[in-house]
Enzyme design. Sequence first.
Site, mmCIF file in Angstrom:
data_model
loop_
_atom_site.group_PDB
_atom_site.id
_atom_site.type_symbol
_atom_site.label_atom_id
_atom_site.label_comp_id
_atom_site.label_asym_id
_atom_site.label_seq_id
_atom_site.Cartn_x
_atom_site.Cartn_y
_atom_site.Cartn_z
ATOM 1 N N SER A 149 -104.269 40.847 40.851
ATOM 2 C CA SER A 149 -105.420 41.541 40.835
ATOM 3 C C SER A 149 -104.997 42.676 39.695
ATOM 4 O O SER A 149 -104.911 42.494 38.418
ATOM 5 C CB SER A 149 -105.825 42.447 42.076
ATOM 6 O OG SER A 149 -107.055 43.056 41.946
ATOM 7 N N ASP A 301 -111.446 43.946 36.275
ATOM 8 C CA ASP A 301 -109.903 43.717 36.473
ATOM 9 C C ASP A 301 -109.392 42.463 35.912
ATOM 10 O O ASP A 301 -110.097 41.560 35.777
ATOM 11 C CB ASP A 301 -109.610 44.217 37.835
ATOM 12 C CG ASP A 301 -110.016 43.151 38.906
ATOM 13 O OD1 ASP A 301 -110.819 42.437 38.592
ATOM 14 O OD2 ASP A 301 -109.303 43.364 39.967
ATOM 15 N N ASP A 303 -108.301 39.672 37.275
ATOM 16 C CA ASP A 303 -108.874 38.321 37.877
ATOM 17 C C ASP A 303 -110.349 38.276 38.176
ATOM 18 O O ASP A 303 -110.811 37.652 38.915
ATOM 19 C CB ASP A 303 -107.993 38.036 39.208
ATOM 20 C CG ASP A 303 -108.212 39.012 40.098
ATOM 21 O OD1 ASP A 303 -108.358 40.229 39.825
ATOM 22 O OD2 ASP A 303 -108.199 38.707 41.434
ATOM 23 N N ASP A 305 -112.236 40.156 39.828
ATOM 24 C CA ASP A 305 -113.089 40.442 41.298
ATOM 25 C C ASP A 305 -113.562 41.735 41.686
ATOM 26 O O ASP A 305 -114.527 41.918 42.230
ATOM 27 C CB ASP A 305 -112.071 39.943 42.272
ATOM 28 C CG ASP A 305 -110.869 40.774 42.651
ATOM 29 O OD1 ASP A 305 -110.573 41.544 41.652
ATOM 30 O OD2 ASP A 305 -110.008 40.464 43.558
#
Length: 575
Positions: A149, A301, A303, A305
Amino acid sequence: MEIDKSILDKVNVWLTPVFDNETHTSLQEMMASSPKELEDSFYKNLEFGTGGMRGIMGPGTNRINKYTLGKATQGLSDYLKKSFPSEELKVAIAYDCRHNSDTLAKTVADVFSANGIKVFLFSDLRPTPELSFAVKHLSCHAGIVLTASHNPPEYNGYKVYWQDGGQLVPPQDKEVIDVIEALEYGQINFNANENLIEYIGEVMDNAFIRSSLINASFNTPQEAKDALKIVYTPLHGTSVTLIPDLLEDAGYSNVNIVAEQAKPDGDFPTVKSPNPEEPEALSMAIALADEVNADIVIGTDPDSDRLGVAVRNGNGIMTLLNGNQTMVLMTHFLLEQWKKQGKIDGKQFVGSTIVSTPMMMELASAYGVECKVGLTGFKWIAKMIKDFPEQEFIGGGEESFGFMVGDAVRDKDAVTSTLLLCEIAAQAKANASSLYQELLKLFVEFGFYKEYLISITKKGMEGAAEINNMMIQMREKPLTEINGQRVLMVEDYKASTAKNLLNGEEETLTLPKSDVLIYYLEDGTKICARPSGTEPKIKFYFSVNAPLDDVTNFKAVEASLDKKIKNITEEMNLV
């Protein structure tokens, strides 16, 4: 320093022929020159937290590497075979821009295929929400995404998804962990069956984009879309593979991408942290917004999400919104759209978490919709959808800059949420308003809620012990008065108790156990303490509120709420 014998025993296991020469060499170098690092690499096993298994890359039981992930995958393979004994097993795997994510993803695919499980492996980096979507779309039994993340560059991670596209939750999570813990590293089967690995990409992208368009488009006139000036940054992450195409397909042509941050890069060279929660992360995007006179800035961010948002305030200055504010804006808009379409009949719900703004309850109540509240982490919101199939999920979010639109994706989804925010902003601008003005209107209607977060980092074994001691102290010596206000209720999610401090009565909390304490004060203030499940941090969440009779009084009321937060944090010795 002298290395503890229990640590050396673990190291010696990793120096056996089960592990490769590269691992042996790294460990021998650490033993000679970095005993502290060696200790941190082995003092515990990596654990599944609120966002899966996340840690620093390197050799050791407390590190992300081919063996810790291989063991997790072998255990998951064994569990899948036991859970679905007569089915042809299928899993989907995605990965982000981080160092080693592609090779670790292939290692995970190898182990699954070696165990006779069909693998759909993305051919290149993709956003986490697309993996959640793919699990459902391809009728997979499970899914894995390799991502840390928004953590620093030295981190990576491993998130496990189940058939519904949501992350593992009880009872599966503990059952899988028990299987993994019972395994020896020598039992991992790394011998891939390449015939069982199928690479996927563009076809799945198109399906996901279609789904996002369906869920986040709300009849915005084309002239309103054309008038909205957008600045977007992927912060060197995966969203650049989808968001530009999604916005173009949705009819948004006035999109300015931060060129310096457009290329995926696991070093995240232009930011201290690729976390949209951090104001510094969006500084380049805000500078570009001022240059092109944009209406909205959106940053995602690595990734994709989480998303951070900045909009122009009443003085035309770009202002960062926090996760609670964007969540409230998106939830209210969705509720209003569902109401206009006559789709609210008492069988709908929105989702939130125990550390997020209480304003979500006020919104839901006003529209005759239930607001379900779960523990921190989107796996709990996804579980709500699974547990209540008779109810329709409208949307939901949490304070940490995540939101989910509808149930096509069962995790926080910055891709679809980006389009939703553009729809709200475009319609507001067409009506001579703005996202900022719309937020102030909500404060007038539902009460002005102001949230604040303090995050304290404590690294390593000593840091973990320090965080644990902080929680012990707060439990053994609970505060009874804060900033001149009595504490009415203390919820302890580890003990599953809610204690009324005025009469001493206790109730049992029904949510799963979690290391969280929440104080409720007589003036409506809410204070929460929670060690992070994915980072070496302890977080303190503050929510204060006051009536706002008119938007012209916003600054004065905000100043009084800011002062209240300052007084509370000083009294609790957190500043």
